[in-house]
Design an enzyme around this catalytic site. Structure first.
Site, PDB file in Angstrom:
ATOM      1  N   GLU A  12      -1.486   8.535  -2.595  1.00 50.47           N
ATOM      2  CA  GLU A  12      -1.552   9.993  -2.551  1.00 50.47           C
ATOM      3  C   GLU A  12      -0.539  10.610  -1.570  1.00 50.47           C
ATOM      4  O   GLU A  12      -0.299  11.807  -1.623  1.00 50.47           O
ATOM      5  CB  GLU A  12      -2.986  10.432  -2.206  1.00 50.47           C
ATOM      6  N   ASP A 199      -9.723   9.789 -13.547  1.00 51.91           N
ATOM      7  CA  ASP A 199     -10.807   9.245 -14.373  1.00 51.91           C
ATOM      8  C   ASP A 199     -11.786  10.365 -14.690  1.00 51.91           C
ATOM      9  O   ASP A 199     -11.607  11.485 -14.228  1.00 51.91           O
ATOM     10  CB  ASP A 199     -11.529   8.109 -13.613  1.00 51.91           C
TER      11      ASP A 199
END
Ligand code: ADE
Length: 233
Positions: A12, A199
């Site tokens: 990230e 997800d």
């Protein structure tokens, strides 16, 4: 003006770290802070680690040590809203802890007991607008604005997805945002959380997360990079 940028995992923050001009690094409470510039804007980048405690600790250090004037959280999340596909983007309108539960004492789930302000921490409107503009000009994906729910749990079942949607009206779920939001709010520092979906928080979530974290992190990075380009300062 200095902007603090937080991600929870290597994926990230990696791309920002590669593109920024790092002038100094500092280690505090085992967290590394990269101080430097990107597009001539002063930034401090850090990896908080996963979970609300790590996120809270990192946010307070950012505020106290680097006197930052805004916080952007960048990363991945599990989608709750049915309109979201993997790679799509969520910009926080607010953030709330879904695992704060003092319901036996008569408090609503998510409500922090004996707390004299709202437990739903509102993101800064100008930062939201900046993020929306940046996202629209860089991504060809669905972009939603809404409540992000956070807890120290990786959500991977449809029953939890349903309850987080119904009880919290959450658009996506992750493990840090509300902690950053709470600390930022208590310090009167404006914040926004940018999350791309890795997800759908369902039975396949652990596999999907492993497969799509890099792709989703990249979408969030592209938005943050464009925000830094566009921001006045
Ligand atoms: N971050 C990314 N996917 C997540 C999920 N399903 N639950 C919690 N945090 C997440």
């Amino acid at each position: 003006m200095t902007i603090g940028i937080i991600g929870a995992m290597n994926e990230e923050i990696e791309q920002i770290k590669t593109e920024m001009d790092v002038k100094q690094t500092h280690v505090k409470a085992s967290v590394t802070f990269y101080e430097g510039t990107m597009y001539n804007k002063k930034i401090v980048l850090c990896k908080s680690g996963v979970g609300k405690v790590n996120a809270a600790l990192t946010t307070q250090i950012l505020i106290d040590t680097f006197k930052i004037s805004a916080i952007i959280f960048t990363g991945v999340a599990g989608a709750l809203d049915e309109a979201l596909e993997v790679g799509d983007l969520v910009i926080s309108s607010s953030a709330m802890q879904h695992d704060m539960d003092a319901s036996p004492l008569g408090f609503k789930r998510g409500e922090i007991p004996m707390f004299d302000r709202s437990s739903d921490f509102e993101a800064n409107k100008p930062l939201i607008a900046l993020a929306e503009n940046a996202a629209k000009s860089t991504l060809n994906r669905n972009i939603l604005k809404g409540r992000i729910v956070s807890g120290d749990q990786f959500i991977a079942n449809p029953e939890s997805v349903q309850s987080l949607r119904e009880e919290f009206n959450g658009v996506c779920v992750e493990m840090e945002g509300a902690a950053v939001a709470q600390v930022a709010s208590l310090n009167d520092v404006p914040f926004v959380i940018i999350r791309s979906m890795s997800d759908k928080a369902n039975g396949e979530a652990s596999m999907t997360f492993a497969e799509f974290t890099v792709l989703a992190s990249e979408q969030s990075f592209l938005v943050v990079r464009e925000m830094l380009k566009q921001v006045q300062g």
